[in-house]
Design a protein around this motif. Structure first.
Motif, PDB file in Angstrom:
ATOM      1  N   TYR A   9      18.201  41.043  13.854  1.00 23.69           N
ATOM      2  CA  TYR A   9      16.836  40.499  13.844  1.00 23.69           C
ATOM      3  C   TYR A   9      16.441  39.980  15.222  1.00 23.69           C
ATOM      4  CZ  TYR A   9      13.118  37.124  13.131  1.00 23.69           C
ATOM      5  OH  TYR A   9      11.962  36.404  13.257  1.00 23.69           O
ATOM      6  N   LEU A  10      17.284  39.137  15.809  1.00 21.91           N
ATOM      7  CA  LEU A  10      16.936  38.516  17.088  1.00 21.91           C
ATOM      8  C   LEU A  10      16.866  39.537  18.220  1.00 21.91           C
ATOM      9  CD1 LEU A  10      18.991  35.222  16.829  1.00 21.91           C
ATOM     10  CD2 LEU A  10      16.515  35.512  16.596  1.00 21.91           C
ATOM     11  N   VAL A  11      17.788  40.487  18.246  1.00 24.47           N
ATOM     12  CA  VAL A  11      17.749  41.520  19.277  1.00 24.47           C
ATOM     13  C   VAL A  11      16.535  42.422  19.068  1.00 24.47           C
ATOM     14  CG1 VAL A  11      18.965  43.559  20.159  1.00 24.47           C
ATOM     15  CG2 VAL A  11      20.214  41.451  19.751  1.00 24.47           C
ATOM     16  N   GLY A  12      16.172  42.666  17.824  1.00 27.91           N
ATOM     17  CA  GLY A  12      14.985  43.476  17.540  1.00 27.91           C
ATOM     18  C   GLY A  12      13.702  42.832  18.045  1.00 27.91           C
ATOM     19  N   ARG A  13      13.677  41.505  18.127  1.00 29.01           N
ATOM     20  CA  ARG A  13      12.491  40.793  18.618  1.00 29.01           C
ATOM     21  C   ARG A  13      12.549  40.543  20.129  1.00 29.01           C
ATOM     22  NH1 ARG A  13       8.977  38.428  15.424  1.00 29.01           N
ATOM     23  NH2 ARG A  13       8.716  36.658  16.839  1.00 29.01           N
ATOM     24  N   SER A  14      13.644  40.919  20.756  1.00 26.50           N
ATOM     25  CA  SER A  14      13.803  40.661  22.188  1.00 26.50           C
ATOM     26  C   SER A  14      13.040  41.694  23.020  1.00 26.50           C
ATOM     27  CB  SER A  14      15.281  40.682  22.567  1.00 26.50           C
ATOM     28  OG  SER A  14      15.761  42.010  22.550  1.00 26.50           O
ATOM     29  N   ARG A  15      13.034  41.464  24.315  1.00 28.01           N
ATOM     30  CA  ARG A  15      12.338  42.364  25.238  1.00 28.01           C
ATOM     31  C   ARG A  15      13.287  43.351  25.900  1.00 28.01           C
ATOM     32  NH1 ARG A  15       8.393  37.947  28.111  1.00 28.01           N
ATOM     33  NH2 ARG A  15       7.113  37.591  26.289  1.00 28.01           N
ATOM     34  N   LEU A  16      14.463  43.509  25.348  1.00 24.19           N
ATOM     35  CA  LEU A  16      15.412  44.468  25.898  1.00 24.19           C
ATOM     36  C   LEU A  16      14.876  45.885  25.722  1.00 24.19           C
ATOM     37  CD1 LEU A  16      18.780  43.074  24.500  1.00 24.19           C
ATOM     38  CD2 LEU A  16      17.995  42.994  26.867  1.00 24.19           C
ATOM     39  N   ALA A  17      15.339  46.778  26.585  1.00 24.87           N
ATOM     40  CA  ALA A  17      14.961  48.191  26.460  1.00 24.87           C
ATOM     41  C   ALA A  17      15.498  48.727  25.137  1.00 24.87           C
ATOM     42  CB  ALA A  17      15.529  48.977  27.628  1.00 24.87           C
ATOM     43  N   ARG A  18      14.798  49.693  24.571  1.00 19.94           N
ATOM     44  CA  ARG A  18      15.159  50.245  23.266  1.00 19.94           C
ATOM     45  C   ARG A  18      16.627  50.696  23.176  1.00 19.94           C
ATOM     46  NH1 ARG A  18      13.158  52.391  18.515  1.00 19.94           N
ATOM     47  NH2 ARG A  18      13.989  54.419  17.910  1.00 19.94           N
ATOM     48  N   PRO A  19      17.175  51.418  24.159  1.00 16.05           N
ATOM     49  CA  PRO A  19      18.588  51.809  24.040  1.00 16.05           C
ATOM     50  C   PRO A  19      19.538  50.612  23.955  1.00 16.05           C
ATOM     51  CG  PRO A  19      17.522  53.086  25.766  1.00 16.05           C
ATOM     52  CD  PRO A  19      16.549  52.027  25.341  1.00 16.05           C
ATOM     53  N   TRP A  20      19.258  49.540  24.697  1.00  9.84           N
ATOM     54  CA  TRP A  20      20.086  48.339  24.633  1.00  9.84           C
ATOM     55  C   TRP A  20      19.976  47.682  23.266  1.00  9.84           C
ATOM     56  CZ3 TRP A  20      23.870  46.870  27.630  1.00  9.84           C
ATOM     57  CH2 TRP A  20      23.927  47.349  28.939  1.00  9.84           C
ATOM     58  N   ARG A  21      18.748  47.572  22.749  1.00  5.73           N
ATOM     59  CA  ARG A  21      18.561  46.967  21.425  1.00  5.73           C
ATOM     60  C   ARG A  21      19.336  47.740  20.370  1.00  5.73           C
ATOM     61  NH1 ARG A  21      12.802  46.888  22.405  1.00  5.73           N
ATOM     62  NH2 ARG A  21      12.706  48.502  20.841  1.00  5.73           N
ATOM     63  N   LEU A  27      26.365  47.892  17.301  1.00  6.93           N
ATOM     64  CA  LEU A  27      27.662  47.230  17.478  1.00  6.93           C
ATOM     65  C   LEU A  27      27.835  46.071  16.500  1.00  6.93           C
ATOM     66  CD1 LEU A  27      30.261  47.111  19.150  1.00  6.93           C
ATOM     67  CD2 LEU A  27      29.064  45.566  20.704  1.00  6.93           C
ATOM     68  N   ALA A  28      26.779  45.299  16.292  1.00  9.50           N
ATOM     69  CA  ALA A  28      26.860  44.182  15.339  1.00  9.50           C
ATOM     70  C   ALA A  28      27.134  44.690  13.923  1.00  9.50           C
ATOM     71  CB  ALA A  28      25.574  43.365  15.369  1.00  9.50           C
ATOM     72  N   LEU A  29      26.423  45.726  13.518  1.00  9.73           N
ATOM     73  CA  LEU A  29      26.632  46.271  12.169  1.00  9.73           C
ATOM     74  C   LEU A  29      27.996  46.935  12.031  1.00  9.73           C
ATOM     75  CD1 LEU A  29      23.069  47.707  11.456  1.00  9.73           C
ATOM     76  CD2 LEU A  29      24.096  45.619  10.553  1.00  9.73           C
ATOM     77  N   LEU A  30      28.438  47.636  13.077  1.00 14.74           N
ATOM     78  CA  LEU A  30      29.752  48.274  13.046  1.00 14.74           C
ATOM     79  C   LEU A  30      30.861  47.222  12.950  1.00 14.74           C
ATOM     80  CD1 LEU A  30      31.247  50.977  13.242  1.00 14.74           C
ATOM     81  CD2 LEU A  30      31.307  50.644  15.714  1.00 14.74           C
ATOM     82  N   THR A  31      30.716  46.141  13.689  1.00 14.50           N
ATOM     83  CA  THR A  31      31.699  45.057  13.629  1.00 14.50           C
ATOM     84  C   THR A  31      31.734  44.436  12.239  1.00 14.50           C
ATOM     85  OG1 THR A  31      31.369  44.591  15.974  1.00 14.50           O
ATOM     86  CG2 THR A  31      32.380  42.857  14.661  1.00 14.50           C
ATOM     87  N   MET A  32      30.551  44.231  11.648  1.00 17.10           N
ATOM     88  CA  MET A  32      30.486  43.676  10.299  1.00 17.10           C
ATOM     89  C   MET A  32      31.233  44.580   9.309  1.00 17.10           C
ATOM     90  SD  MET A  32      27.140  42.983   7.897  1.00 17.10           S
ATOM     91  CE  MET A  32      26.787  44.722   7.693  1.00 17.10           C
ATOM     92  N   MET A  33      31.002  45.870   9.400  1.00 14.46           N
ATOM     93  CA  MET A  33      31.657  46.804   8.483  1.00 14.46           C
ATOM     94  C   MET A  33      33.173  46.844   8.730  1.00 14.46           C
ATOM     95  SD  MET A  33      29.186  47.773   6.630  1.00 14.46           S
ATOM     96  CE  MET A  33      29.780  49.158   5.733  1.00 14.46           C
ATOM     97  N   ALA A  34      33.589  46.800  10.008  1.00 14.65           N
ATOM     98  CA  ALA A  34      35.017  46.841  10.335  1.00 14.65           C
ATOM     99  C   ALA A  34      35.741  45.605   9.809  1.00 14.65           C
ATOM    100  CB  ALA A  34      35.200  46.960  11.846  1.00 14.65           C
ATOM    101  N   VAL A  35      35.119  44.447   9.925  1.00 15.25           N
ATOM    102  CA  VAL A  35      35.743  43.219   9.417  1.00 15.25           C
ATOM    103  C   VAL A  35      35.868  43.297   7.894  1.00 15.25           C
ATOM    104  CG1 VAL A  35      35.387  40.731   9.093  1.00 15.25           C
ATOM    105  CG2 VAL A  35      35.051  41.763  11.343  1.00 15.25           C
TER     106      VAL A  35
END
Length: 104
Positions: A9-21, A27-35
């Motif tokens: 959510y927070l990264v989606g609202r940030s001003r980062l470039a689309r590839p970074w977002r 990575l956050a979702l992959l980490t959640m699934m791996a844990v």
């Protein structure tokens, strides 16, 4: 799950470039699934426990995101009426990187 969904959510609202977002969110979702998978493989939890944790964590994060969108924080603006450092009166105050003059 709560942390991963809040990061998305927070990264989606940030001003980062689309590839970074997309990379950070993935990575956050992959980490959640791996844990979650690791907890099952190590025998620490049943699969139903992990799925329930994902659902509950996602619901909490969605509620926090909803609250953030529907209840904005009031702007904190210094009115210049209070004392400065060591009781001295300042001629202006710096709020959020912007100098503001006290009211007249």
């Amino acid at each position: 799950a709560t942390f991963a969904v809040l990061v998305v959510y927070l990264v989606g609202r940030s001003r980062l470039a689309r590839p970074w977002r997309l990379g950070i969110q993935g990575l956050a979702l992959l980490t959640m699934m791996a844990v979650g998978l690791a907890r099952i493989l190590l025998g620490a939890h049943w699969p139903a426990d992990v799925v329930t944790g994902f659902a509950l964590g996602s619901a909490v994060a969605a509620g926090a995101a909803w609250w953030h969108l529907t209840h904005p924080s009031p702007a904190l603006v210094h009115d210049g009426a209070g004392p400065g450092l060591a009781g001295e009166r300042r001629s202006g105050s710096r709020i959020g990187g912007v100098f503001r003059d006290p009211p007249k």
